[in-house]
Enzyme design. Structure first.
Site, PDB file in Angstrom:
ATOM      1  N   LYS A   1      -2.701  -2.084  -3.081  1.00  0.00           N
ATOM      2  CA  LYS A   1      -3.765  -1.228  -2.547  1.00  0.00           C
ATOM      3  C   LYS A   1      -3.350   0.214  -2.804  1.00  0.00           C
ATOM      4  O   LYS A   1      -2.365   0.697  -2.237  1.00  0.00           O
ATOM      5  CB  LYS A   1      -3.986  -1.485  -1.052  1.00  0.00           C
ATOM      6  CG  LYS A   1      -5.106  -0.623  -0.462  1.00  0.00           C
ATOM      7  CD  LYS A   1      -5.491  -1.036   0.956  1.00  0.00           C
ATOM      8  CE  LYS A   1      -6.550  -0.113   1.524  1.00  0.00           C
ATOM      9  NZ  LYS A   1      -7.033  -0.529   2.852  1.00  0.00           N
TER      10      LYS A   1
ATOM     11  N   GLU B   1       0.825  -1.214   0.000  1.00  0.00           N
ATOM     12  CA  GLU B   1       0.000   0.000   0.000  1.00  0.00           C
ATOM     13  C   GLU B   1       0.860   1.266   0.000  1.00  0.00           C
ATOM     14  O   GLU B   1       1.070   1.889   1.050  1.00  0.00           O
ATOM     15  CB  GLU B   1      -0.951   0.024   1.205  1.00  0.00           C
ATOM     16  CG  GLU B   1      -1.925   1.190   1.154  1.00  0.00           C
ATOM     17  CD  GLU B   1      -2.837   1.264   2.376  1.00  0.00           C
ATOM     18  OE1 GLU B   1      -3.742   2.120   2.382  1.00  0.00           O
ATOM     19  OE2 GLU B   1      -2.653   0.473   3.321  1.00  0.00           O
TER      20      GLU B   1
END
Length: 296
Positions: free
Chosen positions: A214, A177
């Site tokens: 993500k 992420e």
């Protein structure tokens, strides 16, 4: 038994989204405040964590929180070690055919070169072993990009993939992420550099290695299409990043193949003071809207 391969196939091809219930110690007071619990309603950290666990239990055990629309859940470490209905949380989720992930990062370093790298993650090997033993499928770790700075962005991507390689070696699937701050002045330019460096690292992965990404919803629709279609990417998730649920859902529908992994946008309308019927109705509304945006 819900096997690892079945979970992998569900995350890769399933219709639905990922619920992010992984607020850590530093962000828990803010999460509780959003839930309608002020800091004068708990006297210490123990009570604070119990209140947030109660909130997560209320969400996860709700009838609307089901495999029909929820593919997986990202958990905070204390939640992973907690119980719902006298059962370990990962096991409870697996029985519902919802895939459990664990947030493993320990927060962010100070701003340098326009980014905040992850702090070192102590005892990673033993923590991963414990998580795997509890039934965790994969992990998540977050760092943040604030400025158009090639060195900083490159450093963030390299760090994410380096730790990701350790996750893969442990037998778990990493969610990488590298968040782009939604208020960044040069957001489109940052996203172009970020994608370039992610593609460079993906091309270095071995045949048996793959990751989940993500990412912040991009300024240009379908900008991450080549990541969605990349052989080394299991799936691309989108974070809400501070957008309200309507804005996040609208942006998500413009990015085919990307599914939601929302936290604040999912939980924003849930309040401690609500009756069970009110709470369930509010949760159902959020789940339905995020699900529809994720499959559009």
């Amino acid at each position: 038994m819900y096997t690892f391969q079945e979970q992998l196939e569900r995350i890769k091809d399933g219709k639905g989204f990922i619920a992010a219930l992984d607020q850590s110690g530093g962000s828990t007071p803010k999460a509780l405040l959003g839930y309608g619990v002020t800091d004068n309603q708990y006297k210490d950290e123990t009570e604070m964590f119990q209140l947030i666990h109660n909130m997560r239990t209320r969400v996860i055990s709700d009838k609307n929180f089901s495999q029909d629309k929820i593919l997986g859940v990202i958990l905070f470490e204390k939640t992973m070690k907690g119980l719902i209905a006298n059962e370990a949380v990962p096991s409870y989720l697996l029985e519902k055919h919802i895939v459990p992930f664990l947030k493993i990062d320990k927060g962010l370093e100070d701003l340098k070169d326009g980014v905040k790298l992850m702090k070192p993650i102590p005892n990673l090997e033993s923590r991963l072993s414990e998580a795997k033993g509890l039934g965790i499928f994969g992990t998540k770790m977050r760092s943040v990009i604030y400025e158009d700075n090639i060195k900083g962005i490159s450093d963030i991507v390299k760090q994410q993939f380096a730790v990701g390689a350790e996750i893969i070696a442990s037998g778990l699937v990493p969610i990488l992420e590298p968040e782009v701050d939604i208020h960044a002045e040069d957001k489109p330019e940052i996203e172009a550099i970020l994608k370039k460096h992610i593609l460079l690292e993906l091309d270095k992965l071995k045949a048996d290695q793959s990751v989940i990404l993500k990412l912040t919803l991009p300024t240009v629709p379908d900008f991450y299409k080549d990541l969605v279609n990349h052989a080394k990417v299991v799936r691309v998730f989108a974070l809400s990043g501070g957008y309200d649920i309507d804005t996040a859902n609208t942006l998500l529908t413009k990015n085919k193949g990307v599914i939601a992994s929302f936290s604040r946008a999912l939980l924003n309308d849930l309040k401690f003071q609500q009756s069970e019927t009110e709470f369930s109705t509010a949760l159902a509304g959020a789940i339905d809207s995020i699900y529809k945006a994720s499959i559009t």
